[in-house]
Design a protein around this motif. Structure first.
Motif, PDB file in Angstrom:
ATOM      1  N   ALA B 172       0.835  -1.207   0.000  1.00 14.92           N
ATOM      2  CA  ALA B 172       0.000   0.000   0.000  1.00 14.92           C
ATOM      3  C   ALA B 172       0.866   1.252   0.000  1.00 14.92           C
ATOM      4  CB  ALA B 172      -0.926  -0.005   1.219  1.00 14.92           C
ATOM      5  N   MET B 173       1.939   1.198   0.793  1.00 17.20           N
ATOM      6  CA  MET B 173       2.867   2.324   0.872  1.00 17.20           C
ATOM      7  C   MET B 173       3.383   2.686  -0.509  1.00 17.20           C
ATOM      8  SD  MET B 173       6.160   2.570   3.343  1.00 17.20           S
ATOM      9  CE  MET B 173       5.586   2.019   4.909  1.00 17.20           C
ATOM     10  N   ALA B 174       3.681   1.643  -1.281  1.00 20.62           N
ATOM     11  CA  ALA B 174       4.224   1.898  -2.610  1.00 20.62           C
ATOM     12  C   ALA B 174       3.178   2.460  -3.550  1.00 20.62           C
ATOM     13  CB  ALA B 174       4.821   0.613  -3.179  1.00 20.62           C
ATOM     14  N   LEU B 175       1.913   2.162  -3.276  1.00 18.03           N
ATOM     15  CA  LEU B 175       0.862   2.580  -4.198  1.00 18.03           C
ATOM     16  C   LEU B 175       0.344   3.985  -3.939  1.00 18.03           C
ATOM     17  CD1 LEU B 175      -1.322  -0.657  -4.278  1.00 18.03           C
ATOM     18  CD2 LEU B 175       0.211   0.173  -6.053  1.00 18.03           C
ATOM     19  N   LEU B 176       0.759   4.574  -2.829  1.00 18.31           N
ATOM     20  CA  LEU B 176       0.187   5.849  -2.385  1.00 18.31           C
ATOM     21  C   LEU B 176       0.154   6.921  -3.457  1.00 18.31           C
ATOM     22  CD1 LEU B 176       1.561   6.369   1.210  1.00 18.31           C
ATOM     23  CD2 LEU B 176      -0.820   6.355   0.513  1.00 18.31           C
ATOM     24  N   SER B 177       1.266   7.081  -4.187  1.00 15.99           N
ATOM     25  CA  SER B 177       1.306   8.191  -5.137  1.00 15.99           C
ATOM     26  C   SER B 177       1.175   7.745  -6.571  1.00 15.99           C
ATOM     27  CB  SER B 177       2.614   8.975  -4.949  1.00 15.99           C
ATOM     28  OG  SER B 177       2.652   9.526  -3.679  1.00 15.99           O
ATOM     29  N   GLU B 178       0.423   6.716  -6.774  1.00 16.77           N
ATOM     30  CA  GLU B 178       0.138   6.236  -8.131  1.00 16.77           C
ATOM     31  C   GLU B 178       1.391   6.035  -8.958  1.00 16.77           C
ATOM     32  OE1 GLU B 178      -2.509   9.264  -8.664  1.00 16.77           O
ATOM     33  OE2 GLU B 178      -4.133   8.107  -7.760  1.00 16.77           O
ATOM     34  N   PRO B 179       2.176   5.036  -8.578  1.00 23.97           N
ATOM     35  CA  PRO B 179       3.428   4.802  -9.293  1.00 23.97           C
ATOM     36  C   PRO B 179       3.181   4.215 -10.677  1.00 23.97           C
ATOM     37  CG  PRO B 179       3.010   3.029  -7.764  1.00 23.97           C
ATOM     38  CD  PRO B 179       1.930   4.017  -7.535  1.00 23.97           C
ATOM     39  N   ARG B 180       4.186   4.324 -11.537  1.00 22.91           N
ATOM     40  CA  ARG B 180       4.072   3.664 -12.821  1.00 22.91           C
ATOM     41  C   ARG B 180       4.952   2.420 -12.833  1.00 22.91           C
ATOM     42  NH1 ARG B 180       5.672   8.189 -16.659  1.00 22.91           N
ATOM     43  NH2 ARG B 180       5.339   6.643 -18.282  1.00 22.91           N
ATOM     44  N   LEU B 181       5.941   2.421 -11.907  1.00 24.52           N
ATOM     45  CA  LEU B 181       6.826   1.263 -11.796  1.00 24.52           C
ATOM     46  C   LEU B 181       6.907   0.840 -10.345  1.00 24.52           C
ATOM     47  CD1 LEU B 181       9.113  -0.689 -12.760  1.00 24.52           C
ATOM     48  CD2 LEU B 181      10.706   1.192 -12.369  1.00 24.52           C
ATOM     49  N   LEU B 182       6.708  -0.441 -10.118  1.00 20.56           N
ATOM     50  CA  LEU B 182       6.870  -0.988  -8.770  1.00 20.56           C
ATOM     51  C   LEU B 182       8.088  -1.889  -8.766  1.00 20.56           C
ATOM     52  CD1 LEU B 182       3.590  -2.388  -7.178  1.00 20.56           C
ATOM     53  CD2 LEU B 182       4.994  -0.515  -6.395  1.00 20.56           C
ATOM     54  N   ILE B 183       8.980  -1.656  -7.811  1.00 19.70           N
ATOM     55  CA  ILE B 183      10.099  -2.582  -7.668  1.00 19.70           C
ATOM     56  C   ILE B 183       9.849  -3.355  -6.374  1.00 19.70           C
ATOM     57  CG2 ILE B 183      12.578  -2.817  -7.490  1.00 19.70           C
ATOM     58  CD1 ILE B 183      12.911  -0.217  -8.845  1.00 19.70           C
ATOM     59  N   ALA B 184       9.667  -4.654  -6.520  1.00 20.35           N
ATOM     60  CA  ALA B 184       9.357  -5.450  -5.342  1.00 20.35           C
ATOM     61  C   ALA B 184      10.589  -6.234  -4.915  1.00 20.35           C
ATOM     62  CB  ALA B 184       8.204  -6.397  -5.661  1.00 20.35           C
ATOM     63  N   ASP B 185      11.046  -5.978  -3.689  1.00 21.12           N
ATOM     64  CA  ASP B 185      12.262  -6.624  -3.207  1.00 21.12           C
ATOM     65  C   ASP B 185      11.913  -7.874  -2.410  1.00 21.12           C
ATOM     66  OD1 ASP B 185      14.862  -5.628  -0.851  1.00 21.12           O
ATOM     67  OD2 ASP B 185      14.753  -7.249  -2.318  1.00 21.12           O
ATOM     68  N   GLU B 186      12.066  -9.017  -3.061  1.00 21.32           N
ATOM     69  CA  GLU B 186      11.811 -10.299  -2.395  1.00 21.32           C
ATOM     70  C   GLU B 186      10.528 -10.277  -1.564  1.00 21.32           C
ATOM     71  OE1 GLU B 186      14.537 -12.758  -2.164  1.00 21.32           O
ATOM     72  OE2 GLU B 186      16.338 -11.562  -2.408  1.00 21.32           O
ATOM     73  N   PRO B 187       9.413  -9.964  -2.199  1.00 22.22           N
ATOM     74  CA  PRO B 187       8.203  -9.799  -1.393  1.00 22.22           C
ATOM     75  C   PRO B 187       7.779 -11.115  -0.753  1.00 22.22           C
ATOM     76  CG  PRO B 187       7.652  -9.810  -3.711  1.00 22.22           C
ATOM     77  CD  PRO B 187       9.145  -9.845  -3.637  1.00 22.22           C
TER      78      PRO B 187
END
Lengths: 341, 272, 288
Positions: B172-187
């Motif tokens: 959710a933290m990553a989605l807050l500002s409407e990103p265009r790229l998500l980098i997921a570190d070993e989720p």
């Protein structure tokens, strides 16, 4: 709700400690080589007088019964009668305790209000000159004996520079009855007597400094270590990655989790604080409980001594309880789980 | 079509105790708009460094970027001033952190943390949101990550929440500002297998729904198969192989890749 | 650990230690103080001034080439008396810690390892003892018994073991669940073996750090006690007593009070720095 459980547990612990304390004190007082009554009266007293006193003090009853009496007395706040002043120790202590309380409160405030920012600054500029300075201060203040510092301050500020008073809570010319809280500083404010307040503050300055410097150093040191520790945590790196600015805001973010160790240290330091208060009060002729205690010791006034030790211990327990509550307020992990891990 | 994110010949070295070690050797990878890419490698292969360099959170001593470029939306991030990079960090380009246990500040509520991040993100982007609007947005993203009671979660402290919930909060933290790229570190690696599977499914759904590009960094090959269309395999600071995921698994070209695949314990007795 | 590993460990430790300026300074101070104290009768200019000697012609002399620290109110050489006073302080530290550490360590090991009743009882007693300020306790004991060095040492030792118990307790609890302990248990090692040959060696560095720091604090408390007149009785020199008796002559004959005070500071500083240095070197946490 969980907080209540936490508090209750702490309260029970406190009571247990107080109970144990009473046993220890009683043991010390009674397992004394020689006869307390004779000790108090001195070698010149007649056998009759000694026997009389023995009866008065209830020394002829079996140990366990004596302890029972002692304990019931304690719960009612009855600390026995001072052999010296013939007053109840309770009232003696009640007269002198506020002075000690005022000194101790002002010391803790001083140590905290100065210590925490110093620690934060040291962590912020780690390995640079503010850090070295703070660490040097911390070390020196830890090894400087409080009585020595008190003496030095007395000469320096009092005699050599002559800018601050060196004895008592108020100048001899001024008298003030602090009947609301017992703390002159507060009561004079409440009563609008700013002249008294000013003098009280001036008189508080040196003793507070002498007593509080070591604690301030410890707090600064622990705050520094704590801040550095927190700055290495994942959640700080995450916050930085999300652009939380590396300034004041970040400090609030770091300070809250870092705040608990300094609080806990203050609680532990409190024991040595009380101890040092004895010496500092003596040097500055501060009319507190510690001075009363010293006199009691010199005069071998057993009841008074026990009373003072008991009150000191109770004070310590109470302060630590307060600190535990504060820690619970600051750190939700402690509230809910009872520990920080 | 140029990719949203294009890393080209990135080289990074570390200098500690007087010795210089090359951690990334001319690494190149592309993440097209809306695509799901995986970066696979064992610990120490350099994938974390890659990720940190892309995000710009690499501590620059002791690390040093020796060469290469990182293009995001056509602009080379390495040549941008920090202020410009800050505008992208946590906003257009966002990270989902690895460890839900340690990546959340234990003494602040979820709303405090997410709200703060949002506030500063808005400030960087010049957006003006009121406190109420911020609260609404926080609750909104919490709902997006399938929290059943966003209000309660927002008012809670991390310790009150389960590992799975905390990981979802990190998303959710990553989605807050409407990103265009998500980098997921070993989720999800810090969680048990079932919860991890849920997290990965959530990620995949979100990314598909919103058309986000996803760069998944992992050492877990099982994860890769489920979630990405294209895979880069990394070893000792270099990309040793890359291609469509299915292809990599069926016909690995490099010995290293083959060994990596073979190392995955199988439930059945068949060998690939 | 093989011999080679042990040697290289020692070398690494020495290396880190010698790089740490505070640690080195601390060590130098401690070694100097101990040497001075041990050699006191041989190196001091006026060893007879330790006793009940008076030399009224030379009273209140400021520091000079003959009397490095000046003379006191009855003409005794302060430097000599300070060195002998150091002896008393160090003796205090040795005796107190010599009692407190073994007792504290054993109790901590027992409480940490066996848990259950043992743990509860020991730790509750520790909590109670911690609630009494050491100085206050010493004062109380001094009050009911005659003031003397022995009684002061006794009083402080009675409370001091608690700090060590706490430390060893938490260390033991951490170590208890580690694999090497489990291994020893599975192999059927006796409890004594586990406690003393497995767990204790891992606590040594923490104990060393704490001992060094403690020495400083014990000396300070001892000085405070004798300052109040509850320590060793005159005419035997004691640093705290000297500060007290010199205090009445401040600020004119400042050296009579200030210099012994500085000596206290010096020794305490040495132990403190040494302890800090050891702490950095062994990378031990949670030791105060």
């Amino acid at each position: 709700m969980e907080f209540l459980g936490f508090l209750v547990r702490r309260l029970l612990w406190s009571l247990l400690v107080l109970f144990g304390l009473s046993i220890v004190i009683f043991t010390i007082a009674r397992i004394v080589p020689g006869d307390p009554a004779r000790m108090a009266l001195g070698p010149t007293a007649s056998a009759e007088q000694v026997a009389d006193l023995q009866e008065k003090l209830g020394l002829n009853k079996p140990m366990v019964e004596q302890y029972g009496l002692f304990l019931t007395g304690l719960t009612q706040g009855e600390l026995g009668r001072s052999l010296l002043t013939e007053q109840s120790v309770n009232s003696d202590i009640r007269k002198t305790f506020p002075a000690t309380l005022e000194l101790v409160i002002s010391t803790i405030l001083f140590a905290f209000v100065l210590g925490v920012p110093l620690g934060v600054a040291a962590a912020r500029w780690k390995d640079r000159w503010p850090d070295t300075l703070v660490r040097a201060i911390a070390i020196f203040s830890a090894v400087l004996p409080a009585f020595f510092l008190a003496l030095l301050l007395q000469i320096l500020a009092g005699y050599v520079l002559n800018i601050l008073p060196t004895t008592g809570r108020l100048p001899a010319s001024m008298s003030f009855d602090a009947d609301i809280t017992g703390l002159i500083l507060i009561d004079s404010l409440l009563k609008g007597r700013f002249d008294v307040m000013g003098e009280a503050a001036r008189h508080l300055l040196l003793p507070t400094l002498a007593l509080g410097l070591a604690t301030m150093g410890q707090i600064a040191r622990i705050t520094r270590a704590s801040m550095i520790d927190v700055s290495r945590q994942d959640y700080i790196e995450a916050a930085r990655a999300f652009g939380v600015p590396d300034r004041l805001r970040m400090f609030k973010y770091m300070l809250r989790p870092a705040f608990v160790p300094p609080l806990t240290i203050t609680g532990l330091e409190f024991a040595s604080l009380i101890g040092n208060a004895f010496v500092v009060e003596l040097i500055f002729s501060w009319p507190g409980m510690a001075s009363y205690g010293i006199r009691a010791i010199v005069q071998k006034d057993l009841n008074a001594i026990m009373g003072v030790v008991m009150v000191s211990g109770a004070f310590f327990v109470f302060v630590n309880l307060m600190i535990d509550v504060l820690v619970g307020v600051v750190d939700p992990r402690v509230r809910i789980r009872g520990s920080r891990t | 079509m140029t990719a949203l994110l294009s890393v080209q010949n990135l080289s990074v070295s570390f200098t500690t105790y007087g010795r210089r070690v090359e951690v990334l050797k001319s690494v190149s990878l592309d993440v097209p708009e809306g695509a799901q890419i995986a970066l696979v490698g064992e610990s120490g292969s350099g994938k974390s460094v890659t990720m940190k360099t892309i995000m710009g959170i690499l501590p620059q001593p002791p690390a040093k970027i020796d060469g290469g470029a990182i293009f995001f939306d056509g602009r080379d991030l390495l040549t941008l001033p920090e202020r410009e990079r800050l505008k992208l960090r946590g906003t257009a380009m966002s990270m989902v952190f690895q460890d839900p246990m340690s990546s959340l500040n234990p003494v602040f509520t979820i709303y405090d943390q997410l709200g703060t991040i949002l506030k500063y993100a808005d400030r960087r982007l010049g957006r003006n949101r009121s406190g109420k609007e911020r609260k609404a947005r926080v609750l909104d993203v919490l709902a997006q990550v399938r929290m059943r009671d966003p209000e309660r979660v927002a008012a809670s402290f991390p310790i009150m929440l389960s590992g799975g919930m905390r990981q979802r909060i990190l998303i959710a933290m990553a989605l807050l500002s409407e990103p265009r790229l998500l980098i997921a570190d070993e989720p999800g690696t810090a969680l048990d297998v079932t919860t991890q599977a849920q997290i990965l499914k959530l990620l995949k759904d979100l990314v598909t729904e919103k058309g986000l590009a996803l760069l998944m960094i992992t050492h877990n090959l099982g994860v890769v198969r489920e979630t990405s269309g294209y895979t880069y395999v990394m070893n000792k600071g270099e990309i040793v192989e890359h291609g469509p995921t299915a292809g990599i698994f069926e016909a690995p070209k490099q010995a290293y890749t083959r060994d990596l695949i073979a190392a995955v314990p199988r439930l059945t007795g068949r060998d690939q | 650990m093989s011999q080679q590993e042990a040697l290289s460990n020692a070398w690494q430790n020495w290396f880190r230690f010698s790089r740490n300026p505070t640690a080195v300074i601390g060590a130098i101070i401690v070694i100097t103080s101990v040497s001075l104290a041990l050699l006191a009768p041989y190196i001091t200019p006026f060893p007879e001034h330790v006793g009940a000697v008076v030399d009224f012609r030379n009273r209140h002399q400021p520091p000079s080439a003959v009397h490095w620290f000046g003379t006191d109110n009855v003409g005794r050489d302060i430097f000599t008396r300070v060195i002998f006073g150091l002896r008393v302080s160090l003796l205090l530290a040795v005796v107190v810690l010599g009692i407190a550490i073994p007792v504290g360590v054993i109790l901590g090991l027992l409480a940490g390892y066996f848990g259950g009743w043992v743990e509860i009882v020991i730790m509750r007693i520790t909590d109670i003892a911690l609630a009494i300020p050491p100085l206050v306790m010493a004062l109380a004991v001094a009050a009911v018994l005659t003031p003397s060095l022995t009684n002061s040492m006794l009083a402080i030792a009675l409370l001091w073991w608690t700090w060590h118990t706490r430390l060893i307790y938490s260390l033991t609890r951490q170590l208890r669940s580690q694999e090497f302990v489990e291994a020893a248990e599975t192999l059927g090692a006796s409890k004594a073996h586990i406690l003393f040959r497995e767990i204790l060696p891992n606590c040594v560095s923490a104990i060393a750090v704490k001992t060094s720091l403690d020495a400083g604090f014990v000396i300070l408390i001892g000085a405070a006690l004798s300052f109040l007149g509850l320590g060793i009785q005159p005419p035997t020199p004691d640093l705290g007593t000297m500060v007290a008796s010199g205090a009445s002559f401040l600020p004119d004959y400042w050296w009579e009070s200030v210099l012994p005070g500085c000596a206290i500071l010096f020794v305490a500083l040495g132990f403190n720095l040494l302890g800090d240095g050891l702490r950095d070197m062994f990378d031990v946490e949670d030791v105060r």
